[in-house]
Design an enzyme around this catalytic site. Structure first.
Site, PDB file in Angstrom:
ATOM      1  N   GLU A   1      23.795 -51.166 -15.695  1.00 60.59           N
ATOM      2  CA  GLU A   1      23.490 -52.556 -15.338  1.00 60.59           C
ATOM      3  C   GLU A   1      24.738 -53.323 -14.962  1.00 60.59           C
ATOM      4  O   GLU A   1      25.383 -53.921 -15.829  1.00 60.59           O
ATOM      5  CB  GLU A   1      22.792 -53.258 -16.511  1.00 60.59           C
ATOM      6  CG  GLU A   1      21.435 -52.699 -16.786  1.00 60.59           C
ATOM      7  CD  GLU A   1      20.670 -53.490 -17.844  1.00 60.59           C
ATOM      8  OE1 GLU A   1      21.286 -54.301 -18.560  1.00 60.59           O
ATOM      9  OE2 GLU A   1      19.456 -53.298 -17.942  1.00 60.59           O
TER      10      GLU A   1
ATOM     11  N   GLU B   1      14.859 -48.634 -15.956  1.00 62.68           N
ATOM     12  CA  GLU B   1      14.719 -49.057 -17.357  1.00 62.68           C
ATOM     13  C   GLU B   1      13.828 -50.284 -17.428  1.00 62.68           C
ATOM     14  O   GLU B   1      14.019 -51.241 -16.683  1.00 62.68           O
ATOM     15  CB  GLU B   1      16.107 -49.388 -17.928  1.00 62.68           C
ATOM     16  CG  GLU B   1      16.092 -49.712 -19.404  1.00 62.68           C
ATOM     17  CD  GLU B   1      17.477 -50.138 -19.909  1.00 62.68           C
ATOM     18  OE1 GLU B   1      18.428 -49.343 -19.804  1.00 62.68           O
ATOM     19  OE2 GLU B   1      17.576 -51.276 -20.399  1.00 62.68           O
TER      20      GLU B   1
HETATM   21  C1  IDC Z   1      20.193 -52.445 -26.361  1.00 66.45           C
HETATM   22  C2  IDC Z   1      19.497 -51.941 -27.582  1.00 66.45           C
HETATM   23  C3  IDC Z   1      20.110 -52.597 -28.791  1.00 66.45           C
HETATM   24  C4  IDC Z   1      21.603 -52.343 -28.800  1.00 66.45           C
HETATM   25  C5  IDC Z   1      22.213 -52.782 -27.498  1.00 66.45           C
HETATM   26  C6  IDC Z   1      23.663 -52.392 -27.474  1.00 66.45           C
HETATM   27  O1  IDC Z   1      18.121 -52.169 -27.492  1.00 66.45           O
HETATM   28  O2  IDC Z   1      19.565 -52.097 -29.976  1.00 66.45           O
HETATM   29  O3  IDC Z   1      22.197 -53.045 -29.867  1.00 66.45           O
HETATM   30  O4  IDC Z   1      21.560 -52.163 -26.421  1.00 66.45           O
HETATM   31  O5  IDC Z   1      24.347 -52.975 -26.448  1.00 66.45           O
HETATM   32  C7  IDC Z   1      19.442 -53.282 -21.448  1.00 66.45           C
HETATM   33  C8  IDC Z   1      20.378 -52.174 -21.646  1.00 66.45           C
HETATM   34  C9  IDC Z   1      20.128 -51.482 -22.949  1.00 66.45           C
HETATM   35  C10 IDC Z   1      19.783 -52.484 -24.028  1.00 66.45           C
HETATM   36  C11 IDC Z   1      18.453 -53.120 -23.651  1.00 66.45           C
HETATM   37  C12 IDC Z   1      17.957 -54.121 -24.674  1.00 66.45           C
HETATM   38  O6  IDC Z   1      20.395 -51.255 -20.585  1.00 66.45           O
HETATM   39  O7  IDC Z   1      21.281 -50.754 -23.297  1.00 66.45           O
HETATM   40  O8  IDC Z   1      19.644 -51.809 -25.246  1.00 66.45           O
HETATM   41  N1  IDC Z   1      18.608 -53.755 -22.372  1.00 66.45           N
HETATM   42  O9  IDC Z   1      18.867 -55.159 -24.833  1.00 66.45           O
HETATM   43  N2  IDC Z   1      19.299 -53.993 -20.359  1.00 66.45           N
HETATM   44  C13 IDC Z   1      18.410 -54.958 -20.583  1.00 66.45           C
HETATM   45  C14 IDC Z   1      17.936 -54.811 -21.872  1.00 66.45           C
END
Ligand code: IDC
Length: 666
Positions: free
Chosen positions: A173, A259
């Site tokens: 991202e 995603e």
């Molecule tokens: C989030 C996980 C969370 C963790 C975080 C770490 O859900 O538990 O603490 O990452 O940075 C994304 C990302 C993905 C995120 C997810 C939710 O690609 O890594 O995971 N998210 O926040 N993009 C939008 C949402």
């Protein structure tokens, strides 16, 4: 008769309609071959539109027990034709242990190949994390081991194997950077893939966490345009206003939703109770709209591939699973139940393969323990309750260590979230390593008859002794037994525990000593110390061969904290039978230089004479590892401990030494 046959046929037909779709025999890779882009959508080698779908993993570095071949097989049985492997670059991911992360990605490539499903390898750049702008992860910014290095490594592996099922997601991202920055990044990384794996599909992220896919529509990338897909990300409770951008882009440029989650952009949602169980709210109708867009309700009337965040069991709304150690159709969170209705139909999804047991993280711990490393007590095998461990599940009198309702392992330690093997009911907690991070673990709050199994890789046959880290601030005794190590795949034990007596397998328990009560010493490694088991023959393990073994540690009673172990080779082994280890290292029946017991055997009373010390602590331990007598003596003493008939171990601990001898009461 005819009527009966007719009824049977009707019944059979009904049964077939309701039966779970059987995905097990599918091999999508064989069916579709090398995927390509045709008319702005993913197509099979022969030009049929293909919609890839399935889960994205969570961070590989965090939820190691979730990522096994059995897990990927379950995804397939539940209707996934692909998996996205989210390899975080920062946050303890790739940067912290490159060989381990690369090895895990390769495991996924192999598992998916065997199972016949496609594999998306995701270079998971992200903020938080240090990679808002993916250019920060290029080789010249990462000591020549950044994105190009990683993709070369993976694509050359794929090439060497002749595989055609890997899709490369060049960055997760991008944010805080322009579309031009992303284009620059892509131009540098794409050749790393295409030079080894020509024609492989690639995915490039779009600005603002992959929400602004319209910017890619306005100015698509020319280079490798036949193989490049653009990604859009969507979190159902937050991003409805961006959905039209996806609908518009489809048909104009090749798009995927690499995603999406049924929750907020932060991966979470409010807790709620569903059917009496703690669970999470999800945004169902918004998720429905995304999936309907992906099913063809878009400008190009095209099928759009998607991967759902996430296959993991962190206590968070986006997790599909409650417990990676126990994946069943009933043990899902709302996100998981929702996605099953889309992938395999409501109530008709196949029963998953039971998690296979095996080493935590897929790599057995090594014996002897390499210098400077630990044998981690928390790296018990995968497979869950009853397979890899038994845990009595909490202790009402010890609420600090009580497991939460979703059975999270680990508890709040030092006010920080301790996020490790969530969903597994083992009372493991983090310990600050000497480096000041949670690098090691300890096991606390044990109850009677708990056990943990470890798959180990024995490098050299021989006699081994072991030590363990104990927390001097916890007083008490810990007893446990190492069961006979059984070589994996073998029926005969090829190793033996020598336990406390010279007789093979006679005494099943080894007693540990955690006596040294250091006031105020908290559970930091600074004040933990290496201890040797009390009353154990040393060396206490014999491995007759090198190879893979399983060892089970049994904990017969409550006890204090136990940290990591260290196995050291004490003597070599050659030949058959069960010879005594090298003289001097074992526990002898005769009196040692440190103290003398007489008479031995005795009918009750004994005398102990200390050789070189004025004062010592004496403990007498029975066959169950329980301390039946304890006192401090001066130079010599007469002891009448009221012992019943049997064999005991007497340990004598002075200021500088611990010695032990066998005592027989007749
Ligand atoms: C989030 C996980 C969370 C963790 C975080 C770490 O859900 O538990 O603490 O990452 O940075 C994304 C990302 C993905 C995120 C997810 C939710 O690609 O890594 O995971 N998210 O926040 N993009 C939008 C949402």
């Amino acid at each position: 008769m005819k009527k009966l046959l007719f009824l049977l046929m009707v019944a059979f037909a009904c049964f077939q309609v309701n039966a779970a779709e059987d995905f097990s025999s599918k091999n999508y890779i064989q069916q579709w071959g090398r995927l390509k882009i045709q008319n702005k959508q993913i197509c099979s080698e022969s030009g049929q539109p293909v919609q890839l779908k399935g889960w994205s993993t969570f961070g590989l570095q965090w939820q190691v027990s979730c990522y096994t071949k059995a897990a990927v097989e379950t995804m397939k049985l539940w209707g996934a034709n692909s998996v996205r492997v989210a390899m975080y670059v920062n946050e303890g991911g790739y940067v912290s242990d490159k060989p381990a992360r690369i090895a895990k990605v390769k495991d996924f490539i192999e598992w998916t190949k065997d199972l016949g499903i496609y594999c998306v390898v995701d270079w998971h750049t992200l903020t938080p994390g240090e990679s808002d702008n993916p250019n920060k992860t290029l080789d010249d910014r990462m000591g020549n081991q950044g994105a190009q290095y990683f993709f070369k490594e993976i694509s050359s592996y794929v090439k060497s194997k002749g595989y055609k099922h890997v899709i490369y997601e060049l960055c997760n991202e991008p944010n805080n950077c322009s579309w031009n920055d992303i284009k620059n990044y892509a131009s540098q990384v794409m050749p790393a893939v295409q030079n080894n794996d020509p024609g492989a599909l690639m995915i490039i992220g779009t600005p603002q966490w992959c929400q602004l896919i319209d910017q890619a529509v306005s100015s698509p990338i020319d280079q490798y345009k036949d193989y490049l897909l653009y990604s859009f990300h969507f979190y159902a409770c937050s991003h409805m206003n961006f959905l039209p951008k996806l609908q518009a882009a489809a048909g104009s440029i090749p798009v995927v939703v690499s995603e999406w989650g049924a929750v907020n952009f932060d991966g979470d949602q409010a807790e709620t109770t569903i059917d009496g169980k703690k669970d999470f709210q999800i945004c169902t109708s918004q998720s429905d709209q995304l999936l309907s867009t992906c099913d063809g309700n878009n400008n190009g009337n095209l099928k759009i591939s998607w991967w759902m965040w996430n296959w993991g069991d962190k206590w968070e709304g986006s997790s599909s699973l409650r417990d990676c150690g126990n994946v069943t159709n009933d043990n899902l969170l709302a996100s998981g139940r929702y996605i099953l209705t889309k992938l395999c139909g409501d109530g008709t999804c196949a029963t998953p393969v039971p998690s296979t047991d095996g080493a935590y993280g897929g790599t057995p711990q090594v014996i002897p323990t390499p210098t400077g490393e630990y044998f981690e007590i928390a790296y018990y095998d995968l497979g869950g309750e009853g397979v890899a461990y038994h845990d009595g599940n909490g202790d009402a009198e010890n609420p600090g260590f009580e497991l939460t309702t979703n059975c999270n392992a680990g508890y709040e330690y030092g006010g920080e979230e301790f996020n490790f093997r969530n969903g597994e009911c083992v009372d493991v907690s983090g310990c600050y390593g000497l480096s000041g991070t949670y690098t090691n673990y300890n096991l606390c709050n044990r109850e009677n008859d708990e056990w943990m199994k470890y798959t180990v890789e024995v490098k050299e046959p021989g006699y081994y002794s072991f030590e363990y880290m104990s927390n001097p601030s916890t007083s008490g005794t810990v007893s446990f037994s190492l069961e006979k190590p059984i070589k994996t795949g073998g029926t005969q034990p090829l190793g033996n525990c020598m336990y406390t007596s010279g007789t093979l397998d006679e005494i099943p328990y080894i007693t540990f000593d955690n006596y040294d009560d250091v006031e105020g010493c908290a559970a930091t490694w600074e004040c933990w110390e290496w201890d040797k088991p009390l009353g154990a023959k040393s060396p206490s393990l014999l491995f007759k061969e090198a190879g893979t073994f399983t060892i089970t540690m049994l904990f017969p009673e409550d006890g204090g904290d136990l940290g990591p172990f260290r196995f050291t080779k004490a003597a070599s082994y050659s030949g058959e039978g069960y010879p005594e280890p090298d003289a001097g290292v074992g526990l002898s029946d005769a009196a040692s230089a440190d103290f003398v017991i007489y008479p031995n055997p005795t009918t009750g009373e004994i005398n102990i004479d200390l050789a070189d010390a004025d004062e010592a602590e004496v403990n007498i331990i029975n066959m169950m590892g329980q301390i039946v007598y304890s006192s401090t003596i001066e130079s010599g003493a007469k002891i009448n401990a009221g012992l019943v008939k049997g064999t005991y171990i007497v340990t004598v601990k002075t200021a500088n030494s611990v010695a032990q001898q066998k005592l027989i009461v007749e």
